[in-house]
Each structure stands twice: as C-alpha cells, then as structure tokens.
Motif scaffolding. Structure first.
Motif, PDB file in Angstrom:
ATOM      1  N   MET A   1      63.655 -31.125  -5.186  1.00 57.74           N
ATOM      2  CA  MET A   1      62.506 -30.876  -5.778  1.00 57.74           C
ATOM      3  C   MET A   1      62.594 -29.445  -6.580  1.00 57.74           C
ATOM      4  N   HIS A   2      62.344 -29.165  -7.762  1.00 60.41           N
ATOM      5  CA  HIS A   2      62.366 -28.094  -8.591  1.00 60.41           C
ATOM      6  C   HIS A   2      60.821 -27.632  -8.668  1.00 60.41           C
ATOM      7  N   ILE A   3      60.707 -26.438  -8.604  1.00 58.44           N
ATOM      8  CA  ILE A   3      59.405 -25.601  -8.923  1.00 58.44           C
ATOM      9  C   ILE A   3      59.744 -24.387  -9.718  1.00 58.44           C
ATOM     10  N   LEU A   4      58.734 -24.317 -10.725  1.00 63.58           N
ATOM     11  CA  LEU A   4      58.488 -22.992 -11.428  1.00 63.58           C
ATOM     12  C   LEU A   4      57.345 -22.413 -11.275  1.00 63.58           C
ATOM     13  N   PHE A   5      57.610 -20.964 -10.747  1.00 64.07           N
ATOM     14  CA  PHE A   5      56.454 -20.075  -9.853  1.00 64.07           C
ATOM     15  C   PHE A   5      56.294 -19.340 -11.151  1.00 64.07           C
ATOM     16  N   VAL A   6      55.003 -19.126 -11.591  1.00 60.49           N
ATOM     17  CA  VAL A   6      54.275 -18.306 -12.698  1.00 60.49           C
ATOM     18  C   VAL A   6      53.800 -16.941 -12.090  1.00 60.49           C
ATOM     19  N   ASN A   7      54.404 -15.765 -12.306  1.00 62.84           N
ATOM     20  CA  ASN A   7      53.700 -14.804 -11.570  1.00 62.84           C
ATOM     21  C   ASN A   7      52.794 -13.792 -12.728  1.00 62.84           C
ATOM     22  N   GLY A   8      51.538 -13.948 -12.290  1.00 61.13           N
ATOM     23  CA  GLY A   8      50.786 -13.119 -13.463  1.00 61.13           C
ATOM     24  C   GLY A   8      50.406 -11.715 -13.139  1.00 61.13           C
ATOM     25  N   ILE A   9      50.928 -11.226 -12.090  1.00 61.16           N
ATOM     26  CA  ILE A   9      50.757  -9.784 -11.719  1.00 61.16           C
ATOM     27  C   ILE A   9      51.971  -8.992 -11.866  1.00 61.16           C
ATOM     28  N   ASN A  10      51.801  -7.710 -12.008  1.00 60.77           N
ATOM     29  CA  ASN A  10      53.111  -6.809 -11.828  1.00 60.77           C
ATOM     30  C   ASN A  10      53.435  -6.550 -10.516  1.00 60.77           C
ATOM     31  N   THR A  11      54.487  -7.097 -10.284  1.00 56.79           N
ATOM     32  CA  THR A  11      55.215  -6.910  -9.080  1.00 56.79           C
ATOM     33  C   THR A  11      56.524  -6.492  -8.762  1.00 56.79           C
ATOM     34  N   HIS A  12      56.799  -5.367  -9.853  1.00 55.72           N
ATOM     35  CA  HIS A  12      58.104  -4.662 -10.123  1.00 55.72           C
ATOM     36  C   HIS A  12      57.864  -3.315  -9.377  1.00 55.72           C
ATOM     37  N   VAL A  85      55.362 -13.923 -24.371  1.00 58.12           N
ATOM     38  CA  VAL A  85      55.429 -14.415 -22.987  1.00 58.12           C
ATOM     39  C   VAL A  85      55.305 -16.144 -23.369  1.00 58.12           C
ATOM     40  N   VAL A  86      54.370 -16.396 -24.282  1.00 60.19           N
ATOM     41  CA  VAL A  86      54.271 -17.769 -24.522  1.00 60.19           C
ATOM     42  C   VAL A  86      55.360 -18.646 -24.901  1.00 60.19           C
ATOM     43  N   VAL A  87      56.031 -17.953 -25.937  1.00 57.38           N
ATOM     44  CA  VAL A  87      57.646 -18.460 -26.105  1.00 57.38           C
ATOM     45  C   VAL A  87      58.446 -18.415 -25.153  1.00 57.38           C
ATOM     46  N   LYS A  88      58.634 -17.479 -24.421  1.00 56.17           N
ATOM     47  CA  LYS A  88      59.549 -17.309 -23.319  1.00 56.17           C
ATOM     48  C   LYS A  88      59.172 -18.490 -22.046  1.00 56.17           C
ATOM     49  N   PHE A  89      58.021 -18.712 -21.915  1.00 54.95           N
ATOM     50  CA  PHE A  89      57.542 -19.756 -21.052  1.00 54.95           C
ATOM     51  C   PHE A  89      57.818 -21.094 -21.469  1.00 54.95           C
ATOM     52  N   ILE A  90      57.801 -21.479 -22.595  1.00 49.45           N
ATOM     53  CA  ILE A  90      57.943 -22.826 -23.275  1.00 49.45           C
ATOM     54  C   ILE A  90      59.497 -23.010 -23.084  1.00 49.45           C
ATOM     55  N   PHE A  91      60.308 -21.904 -23.252  1.00 50.22           N
ATOM     56  CA  PHE A  91      61.925 -22.170 -23.287  1.00 50.22           C
ATOM     57  C   PHE A  91      62.116 -22.420 -21.528  1.00 50.22           C
ATOM     58  N   SER A  92      61.322 -21.732 -20.924  1.00 46.12           N
ATOM     59  CA  SER A  92      61.949 -22.119 -19.370  1.00 46.12           C
ATOM     60  C   SER A  92      61.317 -23.361 -19.003  1.00 46.12           C
ATOM     61  N   LEU A  93      60.261 -23.829 -19.432  1.00 44.49           N
ATOM     62  CA  LEU A  93      59.707 -25.217 -19.268  1.00 44.49           C
ATOM     63  C   LEU A  93      60.812 -26.261 -19.584  1.00 44.49           C
ATOM     64  N   LEU A  94      61.587 -25.855 -20.846  1.00 42.26           N
ATOM     65  CA  LEU A  94      62.450 -26.933 -21.181  1.00 42.26           C
ATOM     66  C   LEU A  94      63.820 -27.010 -20.565  1.00 42.26           C
ATOM     67  N   ARG A  95      64.177 -25.796 -19.745  1.00 39.71           N
ATOM     68  CA  ARG A  95      65.317 -25.876 -19.427  1.00 39.71           C
ATOM     69  C   ARG A  95      65.761 -26.763 -18.005  1.00 39.71           C
ATOM     70  N   LYS A  96      64.179 -27.039 -17.436  1.00 43.78           N
ATOM     71  CA  LYS A  96      64.812 -27.740 -15.944  1.00 43.78           C
ATOM     72  C   LYS A  96      63.387 -28.512 -15.843  1.00 43.78           C
ATOM     73  N   ASN A  97      63.523 -29.861 -15.310  1.00 48.29           N
ATOM     74  CA  ASN A  97      62.387 -30.726 -15.108  1.00 48.29           C
ATOM     75  C   ASN A  97      61.618 -30.479 -13.761  1.00 48.29           C
ATOM     76  N   ASN A  98      60.634 -29.526 -13.922  1.00 48.22           N
ATOM     77  CA  ASN A  98      59.903 -29.141 -12.829  1.00 48.22           C
ATOM     78  C   ASN A  98      58.896 -30.008 -12.209  1.00 48.22           C
ATOM     79  N   LYS A  99      59.124 -30.214 -10.934  1.00 46.59           N
ATOM     80  CA  LYS A  99      57.940 -31.332 -10.292  1.00 46.59           C
ATOM     81  C   LYS A  99      56.770 -30.719 -10.275  1.00 46.59           C
ATOM     82  N   TYR A 100      56.555 -29.168 -10.052  1.00 48.47           N
ATOM     83  CA  TYR A 100      55.269 -28.649 -10.091  1.00 48.47           C
ATOM     84  C   TYR A 100      55.481 -27.364 -10.703  1.00 48.47           C
ATOM     85  N   VAL A 101      54.491 -26.556 -11.520  1.00 50.56           N
ATOM     86  CA  VAL A 101      54.363 -25.503 -12.059  1.00 50.56           C
ATOM     87  C   VAL A 101      53.172 -24.506 -11.294  1.00 50.56           C
ATOM     88  N   ILE A 102      53.593 -23.769 -10.530  1.00 52.04           N
ATOM     89  CA  ILE A 102      52.532 -23.066  -9.872  1.00 52.04           C
ATOM     90  C   ILE A 102      52.283 -21.530 -10.316  1.00 52.04           C
TER      91      ILE A 102
END
Length: 358
Positions: A1-12, A85-102
C-alpha cells in the motif's frame, strides 16, 4: 500500500508539528506501508525561519498571502494557496498510484480537490471554529468559519483527529465519526520513581507561539498571596525562552517566592531534571503534544484547563493535575508514581490509535 502524506505546516525548523509528523512517518514504516512526504512549505535553503525566509514564503504563497492578511482566523484554509505548490502536487500524484492521500492541517485541504474522494483522509487538529471563539471573533465570523470547516470535512473519505473534544465536535456538526490517533509515542524507557517534592517546575514549550506566551503571561498576571510560603522555582526551556523569562523576571524580580530560571534550548528531554512539568495554556481544544511527551518522560503534569484539552477526562488520573491559580501550585506535593503513569499510558493507547495501523 502506498500513501502520500501532505504536510501543510512548516516542519523544517523544529516544533511540535515536526515531532508529530516524524512520529507518523515512522508509524507507517513500522506497519509495512510505503509513504512519501509532500511538503507544501519549502525550506528555500534557509537554516532558520528568519525575516528573509518569511518574505520569500509570502511571495511563494501569493495570492494566499492576501487571505492571511485580511481574513484571519478563517484564512488558514487559504493562506498557503500557491500555484507552484499545486503544480508540484499534481506531479507527485502522477508518479505513483496512491491508496490514500492524507492531508495534515487545514492549510493543505484545498489540494484535496485534485484527489478522488475515496482517497482523501484529513487529519483534523486545532479546529478553526474553536480558535475563532477563543480569539473573540464576531458571531458572523464564527458561523462563517464553522460553515467552511463543515464544507471541507465533508470532502473527506475518512477523518483522523488528535483530540477527544474535537472528535465530539465533528460528530455533532458534521455527523461523521473521527478516528483518534496519537501524535507521539507515549511509551517510556525510563523506569525511575520520581520522589522529588521540591516546588521546582519545568516550563517547556515553543514560546514563539502566541498561544503559549499568552497562557504564561496571563497565568502569572493573577494576584496571589505569598507571605510565609516556600519559594517556587520555574525553569524555562525551549525556543523563545528569553522573551518569556525577561517578561516574568521584570514583573517578579523583587518577589522572593517566585523565581524564574532561564535554560533556553536543549538537545535532549533527558536534560530536564524537574519532576513536574507546568503548562499554563488557555486556548484551543487540540491535544497538547508537550503534555503527552511529559508523560513519556515520567513527568507529572501540572497545568491549567487547556493543558489537558483533547484528553478524555475519564482516563485522567494523578499524573495530570489541574490548577487555576498561582496559590494552587503550593498544593502540589509528591509526583505521580510509576504505577499511575503506566496506567495512564495503557488507557491512552486504548483510545488513541497508531496511525500506521489504521
């Protein structure tokens, strides 16, 4: 199972958000899941969140920056809207078949429109509706904030939350069940019995956050009686400690009963020798990571009501003691026993699940 985890806060650059995100990533790995971490906030090569980082970030997130300036506190749904961010996110979605996006944090929820509903999972924490109330927003603003939240949470196939109170609110207003997940491990490898009965309290937090500074300043602004009483020592740890220390030192420099000690940043929680954690906080219904981490370190938590937000009241015991005034601190005696700490940990794990196992 592959998951894409979208972090919306600054954790750097550290903080509780970084700790929680790291815990979740490790949980997925431990449970045999493949996960990619997508950051909506770029580091831009900076070593700290200084003025130039914030300036570049404001440009990067235009037009979301406009929402942040003019529509707080509602803007957190929108202030990180960014075409890059939208463009980068769409490319991330296309790279793998994600079971869930969190999607973690409401600042990332707008990206959910690019994901099929049956794959959307939202992590809900710090409900904007409650924050609007705590900030004294107008009734119209509260209603509008609530409606926006309802719209967004109805887009999700599944909702996780870190707080018992927030799960109840989601059930009431959205008629949806939310799964409680842990934001940190609560298991401890420390097996010592705390016996220190001195009135020494560790105040550990990111004091750059307005709600943390507000809570401490508000608590110590209360009047109190201190004649013929013991000295209470407060040891201030964490980012921004200097600002809080000088604020309190200036106010109580002539008070022989309240003493403040500046420690500042630290490399390991094991450096904190005090048996009691003191957490004065009043805002929010989200669970406080510092409260959970203190239990993991075998510390007894003393705090105002907000310190225990998000924790079911029926699992609390002597490890967590609510106080309302400075005078109440004098009633604190022996720290909680290892048996009490172990009992709370077991009950906590019954209600707050490991995200990788969900």
């Amino acid at each position: 199972m592959h998951i894409l985890f979208v972090n919306g806060i600054n954790t750097h650059f550290g903080g509780s958000g970084k700790n929680a995100t790291s815990h979740w990533m490790q949980s997925f790995v431990n449970n045999g899941k493949e996960v990619d971490l997508f950051h909506t906030v770029e580091r831009f090569g900076f070593k700290s969140a200084d003025f130039y980082f914030k300036l570049i970030q404001a440009i990067y997130f235009f037009p979301g920056t406009i929402f942040r300036i003019f529509t707080t506190p509602i803007a957190e749904f929108f202030y990180k809207i960014s075409l890059p961010v939208v463009v980068k996110f769409i490319f991330s979605l296309l790279r793998k078949n994600n079971k869930y996006v969190i999607f973690s944090h409401h600042a990332s929820f707008y990206l959910a429109f690019f994901v099929p509903k049956n794959k959307r999972v939202f992590i809900c924490h710090d409900l904007l509706y409650l924050r609007a109330k705590s900030m004294g927003a107008s009734r119209f603003t509260q209603r509008l904030t609530l409606r926006i939240e309802i719209k967004y949470y109805k887009l999700a196939a599944k909702i996780y939350t870190l707080s018992y109170q927030e799960a109840r609110i989601i059930k009431k207003f959205i008629n949806s069940d939310a799964t409680l997940i842990a934001c940190s491990s609560i298991d401890s490898n420390l097996y010592f019995e705390a016996t220190d009965c001195n009135l020494d309290f560790a105040m550990v937090s990111d004091w750059r956050r307005p709600e943390n500074m507000h809570g401490a300043v508000k608590f110590f602004s209360q009047s109190h009686t201190y004649l013929d009483k013991k000295t209470i020592n407060f040891y201030i740890y964490g980012y921004g400690s200097e600002n809080l220390y000088f604020n309190l030192f200036a106010k109580y420099s002539n008070n022989v009963n309240l003493k403040f000690h500046l420690i500042g940043s630290f490399t390991s929680p094991l450096e904190i020798k005090q048996s009691f954690y003191f957490i004065p906080i009043y805002q929010g219904a989200g669970i406080k990571l510092k409260t959970i981490e203190s239990i993991r370190l075998n510390k007894t938590v003393i705090g105002t009501k907000g310190a225990f937000a998000g924790i079911p009241p029926f699992i609390m015991n002597d490890t967590m003691r609510r106080i309302d005034s400075i005078d109440d601190l004098y009633t604190v005696s022996k720290p909680a026993s290892n048996e009490k700490l172990s009992s709370f940990r077991e009950k906590f794990k019954e209600y707050f699940l490991d995200i990788g196992a969900c």
